[in-house]
Design an enzyme around this catalytic site. Structure first.
Site, mmCIF file in Angstrom:
data_model
loop_
_atom_site.group_PDB
_atom_site.id
_atom_site.type_symbol
_atom_site.label_atom_id
_atom_site.label_comp_id
_atom_site.label_asym_id
_atom_site.label_seq_id
_atom_site.Cartn_x
_atom_site.Cartn_y
_atom_site.Cartn_z
ATOM 1 N N SER A 187 -10.837 -0.759 0.474
ATOM 2 C CA SER A 187 -9.534 -1.418 0.511
ATOM 3 C C SER A 187 -9.445 -2.663 -0.353
ATOM 4 O O SER A 187 -8.371 -2.992 -0.843
ATOM 5 C CB SER A 187 -9.165 -1.771 1.955
ATOM 6 N N ASN A 197 0.826 -1.216 0.000
ATOM 7 C CA ASN A 197 0.000 0.000 0.000
ATOM 8 C C ASN A 197 0.860 1.265 0.000
ATOM 9 O O ASN A 197 0.363 2.352 0.272
ATOM 10 C CB ASN A 197 -0.902 0.017 1.236
ATOM 11 N N HIS A 221 -7.049 4.660 2.454
ATOM 12 C CA HIS A 221 -6.473 4.448 1.122
ATOM 13 C C HIS A 221 -6.629 5.654 0.196
ATOM 14 O O HIS A 221 -6.256 5.580 -0.973
ATOM 15 C CB HIS A 221 -7.093 3.202 0.477
ATOM 16 N N GLU A 255 -15.831 4.451 3.501
ATOM 17 C CA GLU A 255 -14.393 4.604 3.229
ATOM 18 C C GLU A 255 -14.244 5.492 2.003
ATOM 19 O O GLU A 255 -15.113 5.484 1.134
ATOM 20 C CB GLU A 255 -13.753 3.236 2.949
ATOM 21 N N HIS A 277 -14.259 -1.419 6.700
ATOM 22 C CA HIS A 277 -13.140 -2.207 7.225
ATOM 23 C C HIS A 277 -13.467 -2.908 8.549
ATOM 24 O O HIS A 277 -14.267 -2.406 9.349
ATOM 25 C CB HIS A 277 -11.952 -1.260 7.434
ATOM 26 N N LYS A 316 -0.102 3.762 4.557
ATOM 27 C CA LYS A 316 -0.409 3.470 3.146
ATOM 28 C C LYS A 316 0.391 4.461 2.280
ATOM 29 O O LYS A 316 1.593 4.313 2.171
ATOM 30 C CB LYS A 316 -1.915 3.569 2.892
ATOM 31 N N ASP A 337 -13.419 6.740 6.626
ATOM 32 C CA ASP A 337 -12.118 6.098 6.787
ATOM 33 C C ASP A 337 -11.344 6.359 5.495
ATOM 34 O O ASP A 337 -11.650 5.785 4.449
ATOM 35 C CB ASP A 337 -12.315 4.590 7.025
#
Ligand code: PLP
Length: 406
Positions: free
Chosen positions: A188, A58, A216, A184, A144, A242, A213
């Site tokens: 992910s 990542n 990423h 998110e 997540h 990440k 979140d």
């Protein structure tokens, strides 16, 4: 005679092995040939004596090997020592932590920030501390594990909406008096992006908080991720492991929220603080990513190259535009087999299986970084196409033919 726990452990491990779901660690070593030219060649490591190109990290901008950041960590350790020595409310909170918090607030527009040693603990702390049995919380189906665990511990009522579906989210918001909607920025395992602007409008309309979140998305996703983020998002969780290539995380939000967490979040109060050296490093990495927009550009070029080559070779990707490029295979054992065969060609991709992803959607999770060289991306796709047809995973054309037939 075995104890109860020994019997339980053996039975569970046996069941996982049978289903191809046993998880095992691999000991990876440094490719010393690579380190002479650290941040300018494809990420590689050595496993059992052989070098692999890493398509499963990542470290999207390739920052983990940038010499200036190696130096920033070194300097941080020289200045503050290698550890924080205490929890933040004892003596573990330093000017290095404060400087990082301020930088993150400047970048996103949030009033205040709180640092954690990992994104997992930031998410669980936030959910457990913010919610209790009186709250109803709606969350995307694919959020997540750390969010789910925290919500479960909080006792809040959790309602899930269909992945990225505004209609499904709106139905839940209309039906329940909700405290927050959680999603998110970049998912992910699927690599797709949440409709943040639309979700934000929906949350405003229903007087509910939007919690994102951003593990990423932070430092790679343009659009909302700037000084205006706080206008759209009430609470943003960013991680440093990440795109920033280092370690740790922050919860960003109002001063009132952060003060509340400082007094109540058990993961924060009862745990050794992120080391000041790591805070100094994360600050340097944040500044480096802002000062080097060409890295984001290079990442976008690498993503575009990978997608184009896959299209030409009929490799069936999921349709993500981010650094996370999933290729759904379905069966867990077949996914492992494809990953193994790619390894035989020196290419390392993640084989993601349930329960990380839903049953029947085991996949390769191929991740691209700004540091990947074009020739390695080309080799990766060529091998992918060969291995998929050898193992019998349908390519795009065959999938379409099967769909047309149905
Ligand atoms: C969406 C998401 N949130 C949070 C985390 C946890 O972050 P960390 O790795 O810093 O614990 C991850 C890590 O895999 C993630 O993918």
């Amino acid at each position: 005679m075995s104890s109860l726990l020994e019997t339980k452990i053996a039975a569970r491990q046996h069941a996982l092995r049978e289903q191809g779901l046993l998880r095992q660690r691999k000991v990876l070593g440094v490719d010393h040939a690579l380190n002479t030219n650290a941040s300018t060649s494809s990420p590689r490591f050595v496993f059992e004596g052989r070098a692999y190109v890493n398509f499963s990290s990542n470290d999207y901008l390739g920052l983990s090997r940038v010499p200036e950041l190696v130096e920033a960590l070194h300097l941080g350790a020289q200045t503050y020592g290698v550890g924080s020595g205490a929890s933040p409310l004892v003596t573990g909170y330093s000017d290095a932590h404060l400087a990082l918090e301020r930088e993150l607030c400047d970048l996103t527009g949030h009033e205040a920030a709180l640092l954690f040693c990992s994104g997992f603990s930031a998410n669980t702390a936030l959910m457990k501390t913010l919610f209790d049995q009186h709250d109803i919380v709606v969350a995307d189906k694919l959020v997540h594990a750390s969010i789910i665990d925290g919500l479960q511990d909080s006792g809040a009522q959790l309602k899930r909406f269909l992945h990225n579906s505004l209609e499904s989210a709106e139905r839940l918001l209309a039906r329940h008096q909700t405290s927050a909607l959680i999603t998110e920025s970049v998912f992910s395992m699927d690599g797709d992006c949440a409709p943040i602007f639309e979700l934000s409008a929906l949350c405003r309309q229903h007087h509910t908080w939007l919690i994102v979140d951003d593990a990423h998305g932070f430092a790679v996703l343009d659009g909302y991720n700037n000084a205006d983020a706080a206008k759209l998002i009430d609470v943003q969780v960013v991680t440093f492991g990440k795109a920033l290539g280092c370690q740790g995380a922050a919860v960003l939000g109002s001063q009132a929220l952060i003060d509340f967490l400082v007094s109540n979040a058990r993961e924060y109060i009862y745990s050794t603080a992120l080391s000041p050296a790591n805070a100094a490093l994360a600050l340097a990495a944040t500044q480096y990513s802002t000062a080097h927009p060409e890295l984001q550009q290079k990442l976008l070029e690498n993503i575009a190259l990978f997608k184009r080559l896959c299209r030409e070779a009929n490799v069936p990707l999921l349709g993500s535009d981010t650094a996370i490029q999933p290729l759904i295979i379905g069966d867990a054992l077949q996914t492992l087999q494809v990953a193994e065969e790619l390894r035989a060609a020196g290419i390392w991709v993640g084989a993601i299986r349930p329960p990380t992803v839903p049953v029947g959607s085991a996949r390769l999770r191929i991740t691209l970084t700004a540091a990947h060289a074009a020739e390695d991306i080309t080799a990766c796709v060529a091998q992918l196409a060969q291995v998929l047809s050898r193992v019998g995973v349908p390519l795009v054309t065959e999938r379409q033919a099967a769909d047309d037939h149905r």
